[in-house]
Structures are given as C-alpha cells and as structure tokens.
Design a protein around this motif. Structure first.
Motif, short mmCIF file in Angstrom:
data_model
loop_
_atom_site.label_atom_id
_atom_site.label_comp_id
_atom_site.label_asym_id
_atom_site.label_seq_id
_atom_site.Cartn_x
_atom_site.Cartn_y
_atom_site.Cartn_z
N ASN A 84 -4.33 -2.53 -8.85
CA ASN A 84 -5.65 -2.34 -8.27
C ASN A 84 -6.71 -2.42 -9.37
O ASN A 84 -6.39 -2.60 -10.55
N LYS A 100 0.82 -1.20 0.00
CA LYS A 100 0.00 0.00 0.00
C LYS A 100 0.86 1.26 0.00
O LYS A 100 1.86 1.35 0.71
N GLU A 101 0.46 2.23 -0.83
CA GLU A 101 1.14 3.52 -0.89
C GLU A 101 0.58 4.43 0.21
O GLU A 101 -0.28 4.04 0.99
N GLU A 102 1.08 5.67 0.24
CA GLU A 102 0.64 6.61 1.27
C GLU A 102 -0.86 6.90 1.16
O GLU A 102 -1.51 7.19 2.17
N ASP A 103 -1.40 6.83 -0.04
CA ASP A 103 -2.83 7.10 -0.21
C ASP A 103 -3.69 5.88 0.06
O ASP A 103 -4.91 5.90 -0.13
N GLY A 104 -3.07 4.80 0.50
CA GLY A 104 -3.82 3.58 0.82
C GLY A 104 -4.06 2.66 -0.34
O GLY A 104 -4.62 1.57 -0.16
N LYS A 105 -3.64 3.05 -1.54
CA LYS A 105 -3.85 2.24 -2.74
C LYS A 105 -2.62 1.37 -3.02
O LYS A 105 -1.52 1.67 -2.59
N THR A 106 -2.86 0.30 -3.74
CA THR A 106 -1.76 -0.54 -4.21
C THR A 106 -1.50 -0.26 -5.68
O THR A 106 -2.35 0.27 -6.38
#
Length: 341
Positions: free
Chosen positions: A154, A145-151
C-alpha cells in the motif's frame, strides 16, 4: 506451472482470522517524498499516464554498458565480489540458500526452449502470456485485503516502486514527465498497460496462449526469414515492433518481481509458505527472458545476487544465458555464508 498455485487460495482464506506477522526488517525502508514531484491524488488520475509507456517503449535504447556482474567478475576473492553489491546487512532472507529453494527439481530450460515446429513470434507471445499469468498469482497475494481493509502493498508500506534502497522506478505522466508512484499504483497501471497490449489483436494477432504453428497467409515460403526487412513473428502476422513491445513487457514484469522480493518476500510469501513457488516462477522467468533476449544483462541488476546464487548452486545450468550472466564468485560466497559450500 499452474499446479504451483493450487494452494494459494486456501492459504489466503486460512489467514483471514490470523494476526498479521510483524514486517520483516529486510523489507525496503520507506523513503520520504521530500523534493519529489507531487503524486496523483487518485489512481484514476494516475491512469492518464498509462499511454505514456507505449511511447516510451519506442524511444531509442541507451548505449550498451557492462552489467554489474561483469564488472564484479574482475575482482579477486568471492568476498570482494559480494561486497561490491550495494546490499544491506544483514543480507535479505531470499539471499540465504536455505530460502532460495524451489518447489520442483530440475531446470526450466526445457520449458523455455522453443520447439522446432513453433514459429519464433508465436513462442515469444506464448511466453509473454504464461509468465504474465504466473506473476499475477503473486501480485494478487499482496493486493489481497486484510480484515482492516488494507492490502500488504500500500501507499504507506511501499511509497515508491522500488527494489531495495538503490533502485526506484518512475512512471511517465501524460506530459511525459517521470513521477514517483506508490508501488501498488505503479503495478496497477503497468498491469493495465500489459493487458491492453496482449488484448490488442494488432499486436498479438494470433491466440497468444497457444503454441501452434501459424503462418501469415501473405507469406508462402517455409524457409527461415532473415535480413533487414524481416523481424520476429513476421511469418505469423506480428507487427514490426512486436518484439520490442515484448521486451518492454518483460522489463516491467521483472520490476514487479524485484519489488516482491525486496519488499514482500518474508511477509507474505514466506509466512504463507509460498517462497518456493515464487522462486520457481522467477527462475523460470529469468531463464526464459535471457534465452529469448527479452532482458539485457544490465537490466537484471536489482536481482543479480540471487541470479549469482542460483548459478553457483546449479539451479541455472552452465549452458544457459542466465548462467553466463552470473558472477560465480559472488554466488559461491553466498553459499559459504549459508553453510552450503
């Protein structure tokens, strides 16, 4: 090959405060869902189809057909051979010889060849587990997961489990209907299915991570067993459908590798300096799969150009089946385009 991944955790931590590079234009173009079956609303609903793959592995195989490389081999010039592949222009970065390099020198045939003291079923089981572990080091990177919560992988970036624009894979739901899933859902379900098989002592009755010689106590002879009533792994207690299950596992792992190359080679692997590790593990995977007949030539089609390149540049030795399945004309043309011929 565990040393290949010693730096992955540090590199993942090191990218936490860095901006995410722009998506490379070589990544597969997202396709619309027009006219397709509705996707499950959640991964938990999609997991109902996870049992379907085991049933699908029991279906009779399709009739054998010539591989794409064999068909292309009938063409004249290297240019004609390469143009026969449905490749985008410009070519993907991973088909440039400069980016197809490995982190280690030499070939992996010694790692793929079965020692004389190891039973065939034990060796196949060992290879399944080791390549599964190698692959999931890379899957973990695209699922981070990145800082924005996304992978990185996706539902938006990879709405289908694809390997380029010409290969898309479907999953069987609990009604045995093929449905299209986002790549991360397909990979998660497949991971769950493979783990279930490896952890099932009826399918993998011995310690699959070892390579020790093991006998089935009901069998007293040490001679090699042949004949219609014998199968790979029988001496060590593996079931009759063990090898076909391993073939399905390798096919599913190949599809994941193909997706990683087509959709994620530049971002994140190249940007994290992990492309050599990916190349090393995938070439080892191909050598093992072909040497043990775990993959058929026609099943290699999505990654056939890279196999051709590695055969042409000496990564695959002439005595390997991977070299036999390659088209050297297409590989030679790729070397020319990369200025290495």
């Amino acid at each position: 090959m565990s040393n290949l991944f010693s730096g992955i955790n540090a590199r993942l931590r090191g990218t936490a405060n860095k901006p995410v590079p722009a998506k490379s234009p070589i990544s597969s173009t997202p396709l619309t869902d027009d006219g397709q079956l509705a996707l499950p609303s959640s991964l938990s609903q999609a997991s109902q189809s996870s049992t379907s793959l085991s049933i699908a592995s029991k279906l009779p195989p399709l009739p054998a057909s010539p591989s794409l490389s064999q068909t292309i081999g009938m063409m004249g010039s290297p240019e004609e051979a390469l143009n026969a592949y449905p490749l985008p222009r410009p070519l993907p970065v991973w088909l440039n010889p400069a980016y197809a390099r490995h982190i280690v020198k030499g070939n992996f045939m010694t790692l793929s060849a079965r020692p004389k003291t190891v039973e065939q079923g034990e060796w196949v089981a060992h290879q399944v587990v080791e390549h599964y572990r190698n692959l999931w080091n890379f899957v973990r990177v695209v699922f981070e997961k990145e800082e924005d919560g996304k992978t990185i992988c996706n539902a938006t970036s990879c709405p289908r489990m694809s390997a380029g624009m010409n290969h898309s894979y479907t999953w069987l739901n609990n009604r045995f209907e093929p449905i299209e899933l986002p790549a991360f859902e397909y990979i998660t379900l497949m991971q769950r299915w493979i783990s279930g098989k490896i952890d099932d002592t009826k399918i993998f009755p011995t310690e699959a991570s070892g390579v020790s010689f093991s006998y089935n106590s009901q069998i007293t002879t040490t001679a090699l067993l042949t004949g219609p009533d014998e199968w790979v792994g029988k001496r060590s207690g593996f079931p009759k459908d063990f090898f076909s299950i391993c073939q399905t596992i390798f096919l599913q792992m190949f599809r994941v590798y193909a997706h990683l190359y087509w959709a994620h080679f530049t971002e994140p692997f190249y940007h994290l300096n992990l492309e050599k590790q990916l190349n090393s593990c995938f070439s080892h995977f191909v050598l093992t799969a072909t040497a043990l007949d775990l993959l058929k030539p026609q099943e290699l089609e999505p990654m056939q150009p890279l196999i051709d390149l590695w055969a042409a540049n000496g990564t695959f030795p002439p005595e390997s089946k991977a070299y036999e399945y390659a088209n050297l004309k297409a590989g030679a043309r790729l070397l020319q385009l990369g200025g290495m011929a």
